[in-house]
Design a protein around this motif. Structure first.
Motif, mmCIF file in Angstrom:
data_model
loop_
_atom_site.group_PDB
_atom_site.id
_atom_site.type_symbol
_atom_site.label_atom_id
_atom_site.label_comp_id
_atom_site.label_asym_id
_atom_site.label_seq_id
_atom_site.Cartn_x
_atom_site.Cartn_y
_atom_site.Cartn_z
ATOM 1 N N ARG A 229 -9.739 2.547 -5.727
ATOM 2 C CA ARG A 229 -8.936 1.972 -4.686
ATOM 3 C C ARG A 229 -9.315 2.409 -3.173
ATOM 4 O O ARG A 229 -9.421 3.700 -3.137
ATOM 5 C CB ARG A 229 -7.468 2.208 -5.199
ATOM 6 C CG ARG A 229 -6.484 1.486 -4.118
ATOM 7 C CD ARG A 229 -5.064 1.808 -4.456
ATOM 8 N NE ARG A 229 -4.104 1.466 -3.165
ATOM 9 C CZ ARG A 229 -3.075 1.615 -3.374
ATOM 10 N NH1 ARG A 229 -2.114 2.228 -4.339
ATOM 11 N NH2 ARG A 229 -1.926 1.253 -2.318
ATOM 12 N N LYS A 230 -9.251 1.433 -2.495
ATOM 13 C CA LYS A 230 -9.481 1.804 -1.011
ATOM 14 C C LYS A 230 -8.335 1.740 -0.166
ATOM 15 O O LYS A 230 -7.081 1.070 -0.456
ATOM 16 C CB LYS A 230 -10.397 0.674 -0.124
ATOM 17 C CG LYS A 230 -11.733 0.731 -0.742
ATOM 18 C CD LYS A 230 -12.787 2.011 -0.425
ATOM 19 C CE LYS A 230 -14.261 1.750 -0.859
ATOM 20 N NZ LYS A 230 -14.937 2.998 -0.422
ATOM 21 N N PHE A 231 -8.133 2.957 0.710
ATOM 22 C CA PHE A 231 -6.924 2.974 1.517
ATOM 23 C C PHE A 231 -7.186 3.030 2.981
ATOM 24 O O PHE A 231 -8.434 3.155 3.371
ATOM 25 C CB PHE A 231 -6.300 4.376 1.287
ATOM 26 C CG PHE A 231 -5.841 4.680 -0.113
ATOM 27 C CD1 PHE A 231 -4.388 4.315 -0.626
ATOM 28 C CD2 PHE A 231 -6.674 5.192 -1.192
ATOM 29 C CE1 PHE A 231 -4.085 4.360 -1.828
ATOM 30 C CE2 PHE A 231 -6.440 5.380 -2.632
ATOM 31 C CZ PHE A 231 -5.020 5.084 -2.782
ATOM 32 N N PRO A 232 -6.321 2.587 3.978
ATOM 33 C CA PRO A 232 -6.409 2.715 5.145
ATOM 34 C C PRO A 232 -6.661 4.231 5.352
ATOM 35 O O PRO A 232 -6.381 5.003 5.033
ATOM 36 C CB PRO A 232 -5.282 2.310 5.795
ATOM 37 C CG PRO A 232 -4.315 1.682 4.721
ATOM 38 C CD PRO A 232 -5.011 2.225 3.427
ATOM 39 N N VAL A 233 -7.655 4.276 6.541
ATOM 40 C CA VAL A 233 -7.861 5.731 7.218
ATOM 41 C C VAL A 233 -7.325 6.067 8.370
ATOM 42 O O VAL A 233 -7.368 5.223 9.381
ATOM 43 C CB VAL A 233 -9.394 5.724 7.314
ATOM 44 C CG1 VAL A 233 -9.580 7.191 7.768
ATOM 45 C CG2 VAL A 233 -10.105 5.738 5.889
ATOM 46 N N ALA A 261 1.290 10.203 2.092
ATOM 47 C CA ALA A 261 1.865 9.859 1.030
ATOM 48 C C ALA A 261 3.062 8.440 1.452
ATOM 49 O O ALA A 261 3.005 7.651 0.651
ATOM 50 C CB ALA A 261 3.052 11.117 0.709
ATOM 51 N N ALA A 262 3.235 8.607 2.615
ATOM 52 C CA ALA A 262 4.083 7.347 3.070
ATOM 53 C C ALA A 262 3.572 6.066 3.136
ATOM 54 O O ALA A 262 4.074 4.884 2.870
ATOM 55 C CB ALA A 262 4.844 7.670 4.332
ATOM 56 N N ALA A 263 2.215 6.126 3.668
ATOM 57 C CA ALA A 263 1.457 4.957 4.011
ATOM 58 C C ALA A 263 1.128 3.993 2.621
ATOM 59 O O ALA A 263 1.452 2.766 2.660
ATOM 60 C CB ALA A 263 0.048 5.175 4.795
ATOM 61 N N PRO A 264 0.526 4.415 1.580
ATOM 62 C CA PRO A 264 -0.401 5.689 1.594
ATOM 63 C C PRO A 264 -1.594 5.340 2.500
ATOM 64 O O PRO A 264 -2.164 4.037 2.464
ATOM 65 C CB PRO A 264 -0.420 5.827 0.341
ATOM 66 C CG PRO A 264 -0.630 4.404 -0.436
ATOM 67 C CD PRO A 264 0.540 3.743 0.514
ATOM 68 N N ALA A 265 -2.354 6.480 2.822
ATOM 69 C CA ALA A 265 -3.439 6.422 3.399
ATOM 70 C C ALA A 265 -4.154 7.680 3.270
ATOM 71 O O ALA A 265 -3.823 8.827 2.922
ATOM 72 C CB ALA A 265 -3.359 6.018 4.884
ATOM 73 N N ALA A 471 8.512 6.292 8.896
ATOM 74 C CA ALA A 471 8.298 4.958 7.974
ATOM 75 C C ALA A 471 7.878 3.719 9.208
ATOM 76 O O ALA A 471 7.197 3.140 8.596
ATOM 77 C CB ALA A 471 9.916 4.717 7.596
ATOM 78 N N VAL A 472 8.186 3.928 10.165
ATOM 79 C CA VAL A 472 7.617 3.109 11.260
ATOM 80 C C VAL A 472 6.241 3.387 11.408
ATOM 81 O O VAL A 472 5.488 2.016 11.310
ATOM 82 C CB VAL A 472 8.398 3.314 12.772
ATOM 83 C CG1 VAL A 472 7.852 2.546 13.689
ATOM 84 C CG2 VAL A 472 9.768 2.667 12.585
ATOM 85 N N PHE A 476 3.318 0.653 10.208
ATOM 86 C CA PHE A 476 2.254 0.231 11.313
ATOM 87 C C PHE A 476 0.877 0.211 10.441
ATOM 88 O O PHE A 476 -0.104 -0.620 10.669
ATOM 89 C CB PHE A 476 2.353 0.856 12.546
ATOM 90 C CG PHE A 476 1.299 0.391 13.516
ATOM 91 C CD1 PHE A 476 1.351 -0.680 14.315
ATOM 92 C CD2 PHE A 476 0.214 1.468 13.609
ATOM 93 C CE1 PHE A 476 0.469 -0.820 15.241
ATOM 94 C CE2 PHE A 476 -0.750 1.253 14.432
ATOM 95 C CZ PHE A 476 -0.938 0.017 15.333
ATOM 96 N N VAL A 477 0.530 1.366 9.840
ATOM 97 C CA VAL A 477 -0.763 1.661 9.000
ATOM 98 C C VAL A 477 -0.983 0.723 8.194
ATOM 99 O O VAL A 477 -1.849 0.106 8.042
ATOM 100 C CB VAL A 477 -0.560 3.024 8.640
ATOM 101 C CG1 VAL A 477 -1.921 3.244 7.847
ATOM 102 C CG2 VAL A 477 -0.554 4.043 9.934
#
Length: 489
Positions: A229-233, A261-265, A471-472, A476-477
């Motif tokens: 899996r690819k995640f935002p950076v 953890a929250a994004a996740p990223a 959370a905001v 956004f991410v």
């Protein structure tokens, strides 16, 4: 000035503690009455202790003590002489101050110890932070100017003891070039096997050996469950007025892990060179070098395994808080001007959390006398950060001074957060308005937390408002769109 010293640390219990001290008249545990704070003379400096009279007396004694020195810190001073509540009260005949109960026997040291201890008990609620402050910083008194005091000749002649710049509780720069960082030096190790709280793994890496740029990487727990899996950076730049903290600082380690953890990223928390040893633009250069290294590492054949396996180069967000937000903005400006070979001139998002911007002219409801601690220090902090190289209306610190550069920001999406009691709240509002008015073709989100101070979420990460702001940022991410793709596979 209206702000108390506690504000720089996000110490919101300080005001409550002061109110309790004013209301409480007796202290049952010691069986003695407390003197009402209201009965004491009004402090001459608003951010100083309400027990200023006691501190002044301690200051007088310390200045007279050759073994202590005028710049002796409270913490070190108290370590030398133990406060004993049950000890006999010293008399005035041996040169000690009257009424200092509990002072250990000695010469001048005992009376000062009792005075300082009394002050700490009554009003220095944040003892861990303020214990390291010198009395000269607390009272804003030049060393040895108290009537009747005199510093020993040896201290006067010692060039290492002369202070060129002092930001109380944060950094002290000596004329000899020696730098004392009073905050941001503590570090915590990474968690390669995963944080117990959120499962986020972390490790320290060198991003660019040639530029000596390192970082701490954070990999969300979901990566272990989904190997492909690819995640935002998120390329994160920490705050600290360009002079303090690292990616390993406890507050930044916790925030980066929480964001991952929250994004996740995948979060890349960058270490950069600090002023005054390395004045700007050194930090800006390191930030841009880090961004280029991260983009290169996100390729399938990238040198960093976590980024190569899980980093999505098409979803990169530049983010930072305070001075780090300033750096994120300036990095995005440079990206649009120079580009990065193989991936274009934009990132998918820029998140500026409580950004540190300033200028010579007040903005909005900003006071012309705005200051951290004392008049002129807002401007002085910038001078220290850049070594006097860039003026106070240079686009680095005052983006509004160059609307044409704002139009060239290297991203189509920007998030700006701030707080109602932040020193730079008017600058954040002005930045958001300026982005919309300058002709920049992008989407801007603005989020303001009422009644909170500058970067409160770093110092009180478990409060409700901090959770909402996290959370905001995480949302956004997640919503950042693809802005560029690799042309060379």
């Amino acid at each position: 000035m209206d702000r108390e010293l506690g504000y720089i640390y996000g110490n919101e219990e300080q005001e409550e503690q002061d109110e309790e001290d004013e209301e409480e008249e007796e202290e049952p545990a010691r069986g003695r009455k407390k003197k009402k704070v209201a009965d004491r003379p009004e402090p001459r400096v608003k951010w100083a202790s309400k027990e200023e009279e006691c501190l002044v007396e301690a200051w007088k004694v310390i200045c007279l003590d050759p073994t202590t020195g005028a710049n002796q810190s409270i913490e070190t001073y108290l370590a030398k002489e133990t406060y004993k509540p049950d000890a006999p009260t010293p008399g005035a005949s041996d040169g000690r101050l009257d009424g200092n109960k509990g002072a250990k026997k000695g010469k001048h040291v005992d009376a000062a110890t009792a005075c300082v201890q009394e002050s700490i008990e009554h009003c220095l609620a944040d003892a861990q932070v303020r214990a390291a402050l010198p009395l000269s910083s607390l009272l804003r008194l030049p060393p040895c100017t108290t009537p009747g005091s005199q510093r020993p000749p040896s201290a006067v002649m010692d060039p290492s003891s002369e202070i060129a710049y002092d930001m109380p509780g944060f950094i002290r720069i000596h004329k000899s070039g020696r730098v004392e960082r009073l905050q941001g030096t503590e570090t915590v190790p990474p968690s390669p096997s995963g944080d117990l709280a959120n499962g986020v793994a972390s490790k320290d890496v060198v991003l660019d050996p040639a530029a000596s740029v390192s970082a701490r990487l954070y990999l969300p727990a979901a990566a272990a469950a989904e190997p492909g899996r690819k995640f935002p950076v998120v390329v994160y730049l920490h705050g600290g007025a360009f002079v303090a903290h690292t990616a390993a600082s406890p507050i930044y380690h916790k925030y980066a892990a929480s964001l991952a953890a929250a994004a996740p990223a995948v979060v890349v928390s960058v270490n950069y060179r600090l002023a005054p040893e390395h004045p700007l633009p050194a930090a800006y250069d390191d930030a841009f070098a880090a961004l280029k290294a991260v983009l290169a590492a996100c390729r399938p054949d990238g040198a960093e395994p976590w980024l190569a396996a899980h980093g999505d180069a098409s979803r990169v967000v530049l983010a930072g808080d305070s001075a780090g937000a300033n750096m994120a903005h300036n990095t995005a400006i440079r990206l649009r001007k120079e580009g990065v070979q193989g991936c274009g001139d934009k990132v998918s998002g820029v998140a500026l959390l409580h950004p540190y911007f300033w200028g010579t002219e007040p903005v909005g409801d900003e006071s012309p006398d705005a200051a951290f601690f004392f008049p002129g220090d807002m401007e002085r902090v910038w001078d220290v950060a850049c070594g006097g190289e860039f003026g106070r209306d240079h686009p680095y610190i005052n983006p509004a001074a160059s609307p044409q550069e704002l139009r060239q920001l290297g991203s189509g999406r920007v998030l700006v957060t701030t707080a109602g009691l932040c020193w730079f709240v008017e600058r954040a509002r002005a930045y958001a308005k300026g982005m919309k008015a300058c002709g920049w073709a992008g989407e801007l989100e603005f989020y303001e937390t009422r009644g909170k101070k500058h970067t409160y979420f770093q110092f009180r990460p478990d409060c409700d408002d901090a959770a909402k702001e996290l959370a905001v940022v995480a949302d956004f991410v997640r919503r950042c769109l693809v802005c560029f793709v690799w042309f060379i596979r």
